[in-house]
Design a protein around this motif. Structure first.
Motif, PDB file in Angstrom:
ATOM      1  N   GLY A  78       0.835  -1.181   0.000  1.00  0.00           N
ATOM      2  CA  GLY A  78       0.000   0.000   0.000  1.00  0.00           C
ATOM      3  C   GLY A  78       0.876   1.239   0.000  1.00  0.00           C
ATOM      4  O   GLY A  78       2.101   1.146   0.176  1.00  0.00           O
ATOM      5  N   PRO A 111      -3.639  -0.136  -2.533  1.00  0.00           N
ATOM      6  CA  PRO A 111      -4.451   0.902  -1.888  1.00  0.00           C
ATOM      7  C   PRO A 111      -3.625   2.148  -1.595  1.00  0.00           C
ATOM      8  O   PRO A 111      -2.410   2.061  -1.393  1.00  0.00           O
ATOM      9  CB  PRO A 111      -4.923   0.224  -0.596  1.00  0.00           C
ATOM     10  CG  PRO A 111      -3.879  -0.798  -0.306  1.00  0.00           C
ATOM     11  CD  PRO A 111      -3.400  -1.289  -1.647  1.00  0.00           C
ATOM     12  N   LEU A 162      -6.187   1.677   5.613  1.00  0.00           N
ATOM     13  CA  LEU A 162      -5.166   1.463   4.588  1.00  0.00           C
ATOM     14  C   LEU A 162      -4.450   0.138   4.807  1.00  0.00           C
ATOM     15  O   LEU A 162      -4.257  -0.644   3.864  1.00  0.00           O
ATOM     16  CB  LEU A 162      -4.153   2.608   4.613  1.00  0.00           C
ATOM     17  CG  LEU A 162      -2.967   2.434   3.654  1.00  0.00           C
ATOM     18  CD1 LEU A 162      -3.423   2.548   2.207  1.00  0.00           C
ATOM     19  CD2 LEU A 162      -1.871   3.445   3.964  1.00  0.00           C
ATOM     20  N   ALA A 171      -4.360  -3.082   2.461  1.00  0.00           N
ATOM     21  CA  ALA A 171      -3.079  -3.594   1.983  1.00  0.00           C
ATOM     22  C   ALA A 171      -2.940  -5.084   2.277  1.00  0.00           C
ATOM     23  O   ALA A 171      -2.466  -5.858   1.440  1.00  0.00           O
ATOM     24  CB  ALA A 171      -1.935  -2.819   2.632  1.00  0.00           C
ATOM     25  N   GLN A 196     -10.336  -5.453  -1.274  1.00  0.00           N
ATOM     26  CA  GLN A 196      -9.858  -4.451  -0.322  1.00  0.00           C
ATOM     27  C   GLN A 196     -11.003  -3.715   0.360  1.00  0.00           C
ATOM     28  O   GLN A 196     -10.995  -3.521   1.578  1.00  0.00           O
ATOM     29  CB  GLN A 196      -8.946  -3.456  -1.043  1.00  0.00           C
ATOM     30  CG  GLN A 196      -7.701  -4.080  -1.623  1.00  0.00           C
ATOM     31  CD  GLN A 196      -6.942  -3.118  -2.501  1.00  0.00           C
ATOM     32  OE1 GLN A 196      -6.976  -1.905  -2.293  1.00  0.00           O
ATOM     33  NE2 GLN A 196      -6.234  -3.635  -3.490  1.00  0.00           N
TER      34      GLN A 196
END
Length: 260
Positions: free
Chosen positions: A61, A106, A227, A231, A240
């Motif tokens: 990420g 992401p 996040l 990830a 996700q």
């Protein structure tokens, strides 16, 4: 771009790796804050100051950090006198976002990073946002002074609740036209856009404020948790946005101004 040592699959699955772009001038004080937030969320942050340091294969990420204004030439604006720009960083971060989106990584955009996410996806910016939103008060502080209204039925609302948040503010630009696949998820009391998000995978969210400074605030830490969750899901080949949606709902007791 350089090749870094690869972590084992077990390490990556347990602690997703997050690449963080930061300014050469402020990396010494900003990166430790972001690294702490990522660590509290269960990830490990890698610092990228120049494009030579970027290795997307080593991360799961990306955080695009804050800094100077984005060059207006990137979105059809005109260069104004007295504005500090960083063309090398503009190029690096535009390429990182393009590649990250192409590879399904992401992204969390912070202040300038949120604006860069919008520009890379075809959006535009107001160069002087306060000239457009004259009801929005101008702040330049890392203290939580600005009141932000979270829009309902958005991913940010799912993450942080819809109670108003007090956040910090250092920006002069703001989103004008939205980039492809993005929607607004927060505004301030004067109507100025304060957050945006992607509608589908790969997960992406951008905020105009600096949550890395608000490490004590539960709802700001949830941005980094989202996040890292996205990830980890990407590394495992899972959806996700569904992974983020499975995060426990925000506790109502965490949404009061004193703790948000």
């Amino acid at each position: 771009m350089i090749l870094r040592r690869r972590d084992s699959d077990g390490d990556r699955a347990a602690r997703p790796r997050i690449g963080v772009t930061v300014s050469a001038r402020s990396a010494w004080r900003i990166f430790p804050l972001i690294r702490l937030q990522v660590a509290l969320a269960g990830g490990r942050a890698l610092r990228w100051i120049t494009e030579a340091e970027v290795d997307l294969a080593a991360v799961d990420g990306v955080v695009i950090g804050g800094g100077d204004d984005i060059a207006p030439m990137l979105y059809g604006g005109e260069l104004r006198a007295g504005v500090t720009l960083d063309p090398a960083r503009d190029r690096m971060e535009a390429r990182v976002i393009e590649a990250a989106r192409g590879q399904g990584l992401p992204v969390l955009g912070i202040c300038r990073g949120a604006q860069m996410l919008n520009v890379v996806l075809g959006g535009t910016l107001h160069q002087d946002a306060f000239a457009v939103y004259d009801a929005s008060r101008r702040y330049r502080t890392i203290l939580p002074r600005r009141r932000v209204e979270v829009l309902p039925q958005t991913r940010l609302a799912d993450l942080a609740g819809t109670q108003p948040m007090r956040v910090n503010a250092l920006h002069s630009q703001a989103v004008d036209q939205l980039g492809q696949g993005l929607r607004l998820s927060a505004r301030d009391e004067g109507g100025m856009p304060q957050a945006l998000e992607s509608l589908a995978d790969p997960f992406a969210i951008g905020v105009q404020w600096h949550p890395e400074h608000l490490v004590y605030a539960h709802r700001q830490r949830r941005l980094f948790r989202a996040l890292v969750s996205a990830a980890g899901a990407r590394f495992q080949g899972d959806c996700q946005t569904e992974a983020v949606d499975r995060m426990p709902p925000v506790d109502a007791s965490e949404t009061f101004f004193a703790r948000d």
